[in-house]
Motif scaffolding. Structure first.
Motif, mmCIF file in Angstrom:
data_model
loop_
_atom_site.group_PDB
_atom_site.id
_atom_site.type_symbol
_atom_site.label_atom_id
_atom_site.label_comp_id
_atom_site.label_asym_id
_atom_site.label_seq_id
_atom_site.Cartn_x
_atom_site.Cartn_y
_atom_site.Cartn_z
ATOM 1 N N ASP A 1 -6.986 -5.230 1.243
ATOM 2 C CA ASP A 1 -5.894 -5.288 0.264
ATOM 3 C C ASP A 1 -5.985 -4.180 -0.780
ATOM 4 O OD1 ASP A 1 -8.089 -6.264 -1.088
ATOM 5 O OD2 ASP A 1 -7.154 -8.146 -1.706
ATOM 6 N N ARG A 2 -7.060 -3.374 -0.761
ATOM 7 C CA ARG A 2 -7.165 -2.230 -1.660
ATOM 8 C C ARG A 2 -6.372 -1.022 -1.150
ATOM 9 N NH1 ARG A 2 -10.965 -1.266 -5.269
ATOM 10 N NH2 ARG A 2 -9.327 0.170 -5.945
ATOM 11 N N ALA A 3 -5.853 -1.100 0.065
ATOM 12 C CA ALA A 3 -5.077 0.003 0.633
ATOM 13 C C ALA A 3 -3.692 0.043 0.011
ATOM 14 C CB ALA A 3 -4.967 -0.154 2.146
ATOM 15 N N ASP A 4 -3.230 1.237 -0.355
ATOM 16 C CA ASP A 4 -1.905 1.396 -0.947
ATOM 17 C C ASP A 4 -0.828 1.320 0.131
ATOM 18 O OD1 ASP A 4 -3.021 1.816 -3.478
ATOM 19 O OD2 ASP A 4 -3.265 3.967 -3.093
ATOM 20 N N PRO A 5 0.319 0.727 -0.182
ATOM 21 C CA PRO A 5 1.411 0.649 0.794
ATOM 22 C C PRO A 5 1.935 2.034 1.156
ATOM 23 C CG PRO A 5 1.742 -0.911 -1.007
ATOM 24 C CD PRO A 5 0.625 -0.008 -1.418
ATOM 25 N N GLY A 6 2.173 2.237 2.446
ATOM 26 C CA GLY A 6 2.788 3.468 2.921
ATOM 27 C C GLY A 6 2.052 4.735 2.545
ATOM 28 N N ALA A 7 0.727 4.677 2.437
ATOM 29 C CA ALA A 7 -0.038 5.827 1.940
ATOM 30 C C ALA A 7 -0.829 6.549 3.019
ATOM 31 C CB ALA A 7 -0.995 5.380 0.835
ATOM 32 N N ALA A 8 -0.787 6.080 4.269
ATOM 33 C CA ALA A 8 -1.598 6.688 5.337
ATOM 34 C C ALA A 8 -0.769 6.889 6.590
ATOM 35 C CB ALA A 8 -2.808 5.816 5.646
ATOM 36 N N ASP A 9 -1.073 7.973 7.304
ATOM 37 C CA ASP A 9 -0.474 8.139 8.627
ATOM 38 C C ASP A 9 -1.489 7.926 9.742
ATOM 39 O OD1 ASP A 9 -1.899 10.520 8.340
ATOM 40 O OD2 ASP A 9 -0.112 11.756 8.110
ATOM 41 N N PHE A 10 -2.760 7.692 9.370
ATOM 42 C CA PHE A 10 -3.794 7.367 10.350
ATOM 43 C C PHE A 10 -4.807 6.448 9.679
ATOM 44 C CE2 PHE A 10 -7.845 8.332 12.632
ATOM 45 C CZ PHE A 10 -7.452 7.931 13.903
ATOM 46 N N ALA A 11 -5.018 5.287 10.279
ATOM 47 C CA ALA A 11 -6.011 4.334 9.772
ATOM 48 C C ALA A 11 -7.028 4.068 10.869
ATOM 49 C CB ALA A 11 -5.340 3.027 9.339
ATOM 50 N N VAL A 12 -8.273 3.861 10.471
ATOM 51 C CA VAL A 12 -9.339 3.683 11.444
ATOM 52 C C VAL A 12 -10.325 2.638 10.951
ATOM 53 C CG1 VAL A 12 -10.709 5.560 10.436
ATOM 54 C CG2 VAL A 12 -11.056 4.939 12.836
ATOM 55 N N LEU B 1 -5.176 -6.866 9.535
ATOM 56 C CA LEU B 1 -4.211 -6.100 10.323
ATOM 57 C C LEU B 1 -2.879 -5.964 9.587
ATOM 58 C CD1 LEU B 1 -4.819 -7.436 13.956
ATOM 59 C CD2 LEU B 1 -5.557 -5.255 12.969
ATOM 60 N N ARG B 2 -2.463 -6.982 8.907
ATOM 61 C CA ARG B 2 -1.196 -6.905 8.164
ATOM 62 C C ARG B 2 -1.323 -5.941 6.982
ATOM 63 N NH1 ARG B 2 2.367 -10.394 10.236
ATOM 64 N NH2 ARG B 2 1.555 -12.146 11.452
ATOM 65 N N ASP B 3 -2.477 -5.934 6.334
ATOM 66 C CA ASP B 3 -2.697 -4.970 5.253
ATOM 67 C C ASP B 3 -2.666 -3.537 5.791
ATOM 68 O OD1 ASP B 3 -2.902 -6.891 3.288
ATOM 69 O OD2 ASP B 3 -5.094 -7.003 3.379
ATOM 70 N N LEU B 4 -3.246 -3.330 6.968
ATOM 71 C CA LEU B 4 -3.239 -1.992 7.567
ATOM 72 C C LEU B 4 -1.816 -1.597 7.993
ATOM 73 C CD1 LEU B 4 -6.524 -2.279 9.640
ATOM 74 C CD2 LEU B 4 -6.115 -0.708 7.738
ATOM 75 N N HIS B 5 -1.077 -2.550 8.501
ATOM 76 C CA HIS B 5 0.320 -2.278 8.860
ATOM 77 C C HIS B 5 1.104 -1.855 7.619
ATOM 78 C CE1 HIS B 5 4.521 -3.166 9.907
ATOM 79 N NE2 HIS B 5 4.162 -3.047 11.185
ATOM 80 N N ARG B 6 0.877 -2.536 6.519
ATOM 81 C CA ARG B 6 1.545 -2.206 5.262
ATOM 82 C C ARG B 6 1.135 -0.829 4.758
ATOM 83 N NH1 ARG B 6 -0.529 -2.920 0.327
ATOM 84 N NH2 ARG B 6 -2.183 -4.232 1.209
ATOM 85 N N ALA B 7 -0.104 -0.434 5.012
ATOM 86 C CA ALA B 7 -0.618 0.845 4.514
ATOM 87 C C ALA B 7 -0.114 2.046 5.306
ATOM 88 C CB ALA B 7 -2.142 0.834 4.538
ATOM 89 N N LEU B 8 0.313 1.821 6.540
ATOM 90 C CA LEU B 8 0.721 2.930 7.395
ATOM 91 C C LEU B 8 2.207 3.256 7.229
ATOM 92 C CD1 LEU B 8 -1.192 2.009 10.662
ATOM 93 C CD2 LEU B 8 -1.479 4.134 9.367
ATOM 94 N N VAL C 1 -5.454 9.845 5.636
ATOM 95 C CA VAL C 1 -6.214 8.912 6.460
ATOM 96 C C VAL C 1 -6.815 7.795 5.609
ATOM 97 C CG1 VAL C 1 -6.724 10.696 8.150
ATOM 98 C CG2 VAL C 1 -8.347 10.268 6.296
ATOM 99 N N LEU C 2 -6.970 6.647 6.241
ATOM 100 C CA LEU C 2 -7.574 5.472 5.625
ATOM 101 C C LEU C 2 -8.684 4.978 6.536
ATOM 102 C CD1 LEU C 2 -7.670 3.012 3.675
ATOM 103 C CD2 LEU C 2 -5.895 1.961 5.105
ATOM 104 N N ASP C 3 -9.898 4.854 5.983
ATOM 105 C CA ASP C 3 -11.052 4.371 6.740
ATOM 106 C C ASP C 3 -11.455 3.021 6.146
ATOM 107 O OD1 ASP C 3 -13.348 3.963 8.163
ATOM 108 O OD2 ASP C 3 -14.321 5.847 7.595
ATOM 109 N N LEU C 4 -11.130 1.936 6.864
ATOM 110 C CA LEU C 4 -11.451 0.596 6.392
ATOM 111 C C LEU C 4 -12.821 0.189 6.912
ATOM 112 C CD1 LEU C 4 -10.634 -2.015 4.936
ATOM 113 C CD2 LEU C 4 -9.571 -2.760 7.084
#
Length: 240
Positions: free
Chosen positions: A85-96, A115-122, A34-37
Motif C-alpha cells: 500500500d506504500r506504492a503510489d497510484p499510476g506511478a510505475a510501468d514495470f513492477a517486480v 496484487l490489487r495494490d500493484l494493479h493500482r500502481a501500474l 519501476v517498482l520493486d515490492l
C-alpha cells in the motif's frame, strides 16, 4: 553479537539469474518507472535504477533497507519502509517481486490485496513480473543441513547457515533458518512459512485482481513451464 542476516543476505544469495531475467524484461518493455515490492537489500532495484530509471523499492524489514541504502547506487532509489500500500497510484510501468517474495503471502486475502495494490500502481499497458517455486518440484525436500549448509566469514567470526523443513501442509510449508557461530558457539533459529501456489492458482489470482497473463516460464532461461520446472515465472498486464 547476533548474526546480521541482512548484511549477509547478498553473500548467501550470490546467484543473479533472476535479476538478469527481470532486468531483461524491463529493457524489453522499455520501462522508465519501476517498482520493486519486497526489494530486500535492493540489488535488483539498484540494477534497474542504474540506467536512469525512476525506481521505488518497498520492504517491511528496516534492516534490509539499511543495507540497501548504504550500498553503491542506493542514492538513486526511493526506498520505502512498508508494504504494497506504500506504492503510489499510476506511478510505475514495470513492477517486480523477486526472491520468491510472492510466497511470503501465506493468506489468500493478503496475496489478493498485494496484487490489487500493484494493479493500482501500474499505468495502463504496464507489466508485473514475479516468480514462485513450483510445488510439483518439491523444493522443500532439499531443505536439509546437508544440502543447504554454507559458512560465511563475518566480523564476529565464521558462521554456519542452513535451512531445515519443519512441516508440510500444502500449499503451506514451514521451515527453519539456523545459524551457528563457530567461534562463540552462539546459535539462532527462526521459523518461517511460505505458500507454494500452483500455476493455475497464481493465474486465477492475477485475473481476479484485474490482470491478464501474457507469459509463463519454468526457469530463468525462459523455457516453457513443465510439470517438473523449478519455478513458475509470470508476466501479467493490467486488463483494459
Amino acid at each position: 553479537m547476533a548474526f546480521d542476516f541482512a548484511a549477509a543476505y547478498d553473500g548467501l544469495n550470490p546467484d543473479d539469474h533472476d535479476y538478469r531475467c527481470y532486468a531483461g524484461l524491463a529493457d524489453e518493455f522499455r520501462a522508465t518507472r519501476v517498482l520493486d515490492l519486497g526489494c530486500g537489500t535492493g540489488t535488483l532495484t539498484r540494477l534497474l535504477a542504474a540506467t536512469g530509471r525512476t525506481a521505488v523499492g518497498i520492504d517491511p524489514d528496516p534492516d534490509m533497507l539499511r543495507v540497501a541504502r548504504q550500498a553503491p547506487g542506493g542514492e538513486r532509489v526511493d526506498w520505502r519502509l512498508g508494504f504494497s500500500d506504500r506504492a503510489d497510484p499510476g506511478a510505475a510501468d514495470f513492477a517486480v517481486m523477486s526472491g520468491h517474495v510472492a510466497q511470503v503471502f501465506r493468506e489468500d486475502r493478503a496475496w489478493s490485496d498485494a496484487l490489487r495494490d500493484l494493479h493500482r500502481a501500474l499505468v495502463p499497458g504496464g507489466a508485473l513480473a514475479f516468480e514462485s517455486r513450483n510445488p510439483a518440484a518439491g523444493a522443500w525436500r532439499r531443505w536439509t543441513r546437508e544440502t543447504t549448509l554454507r559458512t560465511l566469514d563475518t566480523p564476529e567470526g565464521p558462521v554456519e547457515f542452513w535451512h531445515e523443513t519443519a512441516w508440510v501442509s500444502l500449499p503451506l510449508v514451514g521451515y527453519d533458518t539456523l545459524t551457528r557461530n563457530l567461534a562463540t558457539g552462539e546459535e539462532t533459529s527462526t521459523r518461517d512459512v511460505l505458500a507454494f501456489r500452483d500455476a493455475s492458482s497464481l493465474v486465477a489470482s492475477l485475473k481476479a485482481a484485474g490482470f491478464s497473463v501474457s507469459r509463463v516460464y519454468g526457469d530463468w532461461q525462459r523455457t516453457p513451464l513443465t510439470a517438473d520446472s523449478p519455478e513458475i515465472i509470470l508476466v501479467a498486464h493490467p486488463s483494459p
